[in-house]
Design an enzyme around this catalytic site. Structure first.
Site, short mmCIF file in Angstrom:
data_model
loop_
_atom_site.label_atom_id
_atom_site.label_comp_id
_atom_site.label_asym_id
_atom_site.label_seq_id
_atom_site.Cartn_x
_atom_site.Cartn_y
_atom_site.Cartn_z
N SER A 1 35.04 36.68 39.10
CA SER A 1 36.51 36.75 39.09
C SER A 1 37.03 36.48 37.68
O SER A 1 36.27 36.56 36.71
CB SER A 1 37.09 35.77 40.10
OG SER A 1 38.46 36.02 40.29
N ASN A 2 38.30 36.17 37.55
CA ASN A 2 38.87 35.85 36.24
C ASN A 2 39.94 34.77 36.40
O ASN A 2 40.19 34.31 37.51
CB ASN A 2 39.45 37.12 35.60
CG ASN A 2 40.49 37.76 36.49
OD1 ASN A 2 41.51 37.17 36.79
ND2 ASN A 2 40.21 38.98 36.95
N HIS A 3 40.54 34.39 35.27
CA HIS A 3 41.45 33.22 35.29
C HIS A 3 42.88 33.54 35.73
O HIS A 3 43.74 32.68 35.61
CB HIS A 3 41.53 32.61 33.89
CG HIS A 3 40.26 31.98 33.45
ND1 HIS A 3 39.69 30.94 34.13
CD2 HIS A 3 39.44 32.25 32.41
CE1 HIS A 3 38.57 30.58 33.52
NE2 HIS A 3 38.39 31.37 32.48
N SER A 4 43.16 34.75 36.17
CA SER A 4 44.56 35.07 36.49
C SER A 4 45.11 34.12 37.56
O SER A 4 44.46 33.86 38.56
CB SER A 4 44.64 36.52 36.99
OG SER A 4 45.92 36.75 37.53
N ALA B 1 45.11 41.24 37.66
CA ALA B 1 43.95 41.27 36.75
C ALA B 1 42.77 41.69 37.62
O ALA B 1 42.06 40.86 38.19
CB ALA B 1 43.74 39.89 36.15
#
Ligand code: CTP
Length: 407
Positions: free
Chosen positions: A211-214, A279
């Site tokens: 995943s990502n930090h969004s 994101a």
């Protein structure tokens, strides 16, 4: 021309703070513009301004307690909440803000807030460190998600002698905001928005994912702004622990890029505007293991496959008159990359976030962006709270929609 405030029922909530003296001016201006005004004060507000001043100006008794000892009458917070066309809490203290965010109801003002169905605006007044404190900012974000409009405090000399942000907005400016709100409250009524927001999670196995930090904050703020202005908003939202409660927002919780695409594709034909704020993970594991991947060897190789590009795919089936808005987060060749995405994904405009700008990016509550338009023009914002950027984005969408309607 008659004022948009004329004949409106405005409930003013006054909490404890030195800025309470400015409320007298605010009420006078509202009465002058033909509004009907009622006032609720907290007990700590009584230390700063007398109810006699405010009842004289508002031409109505000022309410403080649930029970009026003089008249023996019960002050019905439900009736008050339903009476108002607008509930304006000014000044809003950090203490009352926390109560609004938590849904506490230990005084008439906060109980009325919980019963109000009208637009609620708050004009905070605090010392600068208090205003910036993460707990306070978090409470602002919470009430924003609950549909409250925040009249941001200005910068200047504060009661503490310090200089910074925290001064309550001046009454004249508040009157402008109230008037604009009554005028434009419903300028997106009848419009359908589709917004993608948050991260996506791409499963590796039953317990792990990529995943990502969004945080989803930017997309959620846009959803709120559009919903507040009357639009019906479908929000395809990746995993986030932010709760969204708004009668005009239909949250479609999704996990993976594919889920988000399916959700967006189903709504796309009905939307007049699509904002791609998510994101989306560009790649996901080529194979998802049905069992937890066990540790073995010194390294592990994961094969990733490209995910669907939601904006690109839906951009190909963009209908005439439909507005598509993209986001770009770049770390190098920012402008070139953003402009390239604008064309490639068939956006009407793209909002570039630069990680190199202080106060911009994933985890901050503020953002600094540059807008690039199809006609090769651009616009740079200041560092602003994400909710203010959301207003700018929605204003730009409205301008595009108005232009489309003129064609
Ligand atoms: N986007 C999307 N689906 C994807 C990837 C991106 O809908 N699979 C959308 C984003 O929501 C954003 C825009 O496309 O509005 C640009 O996203 P970004 O991640 O900056 O661009 P990419 O095309 O993924 O390019 P790169 O990651 O290589 O910069």
């Amino acid at each position: 021309m008659s004022s948009s405030i004329q004949s409106k029922k405005i409930l003013i909530g006054v909490t404890g703070g030195i800025a309470a003296y400015k409320v007298a001016i605010l009420i006078r201006l509202l009465i002058k513009q033909g509004a009907e005004v009622k006032v609720i004060m907290t007990t700590s507000a009584l230390d700063f301004i007398t109810p006699l001043t405010l009842s004289t100006l508002s031409k109505n008794p000022v309410l403080v307690d649930f029970f009026d000892r003089k008249s023996g009458e019960w002050n019905n917070h439900v009736e008050l909440g339903l009476w108002a066309d607008l509930f304006l809490i000014a000044p809003l203290s950090a203490n009352t803000l926390a109560k609004l965010a938590q849904g506490q109801s230990d005084n008439l003002l906060v109980a009325t807030y919980l019963s109000a169905r009208c637009t609620v605006m708050v004009a905070p007044a605090m010392d600068l460190d208090m205003y910036k404190h993460p707990s306070v900012q978090q409470n602002f974000d919470t009430i924003l998600r609950h549909g409250v409009t925040i009249l941001e405090a200005g910068t200047g000399e504060l009661a503490s002698g310090l200089h910074g942000q925290g001064r309550m907005m001046e009454p004249e400016e508040m009157i402008d905001k109230v008037s604009i709100s009554f005028r434009s409250q419903m300028d997106l009524k009848g419009k359908v928005f589709l917004i993608t927001a948050g991260p996506t999670q791409e499963a590796i196995d039953p317990v792990r994912y990529i995943s990502n930090h969004s945080s989803g904050k930017m997309g959620i703020a846009i959803a709120h702004e559009a919903a507040e202005r009357g639009a019906k908003v479908h929000l395809a939202l990746g995993p986030t622990n932010l709760k969204i409660v708004h009668p005009n927002i239909d949250v479609i919780p999704v996990v993976s890029a594919q889920d988000m695409y399916e959700a967006a594709k189903a709504i796309h034909p009905t939307a007049c505007c699509v904002v791609f704020a998510a994101a989306v993970a560009d790649y996901g594991p080529a194979e998802v293991s049905s069992q937890k991947v066990k540790k073995s060897g010194e390294s592990l190789t994961l094969t990733l496959k490209k995910n669907v590009d939601i904006a690109l795919t839906l951009g190909r089936s963009k209908q005439e008159g439909q507005i598509h808005v993209g986001f770009a987060l770049e770390t190098e060749n920012e402008q070139e990359n953003a402009i390239q995405k604008l064309g490639k994904k068939n956006f009407d405009f793209i909002v570039l976030n630069s990680l190199q700008d202080k106060g911009a990016g994933f985890k901050t509550d503020t953002n600094k962006v540059t807008y690039f338009f199809k006609d090769h023009t651009s616009l740079v914002s200041e560092v602003l709270p994400k909710r203010e950027i959301a207003k700018q984005v929605v204003d730009l969408i409205k301008t595009h929609l108005d232009k489309q309607e003129q064609i």
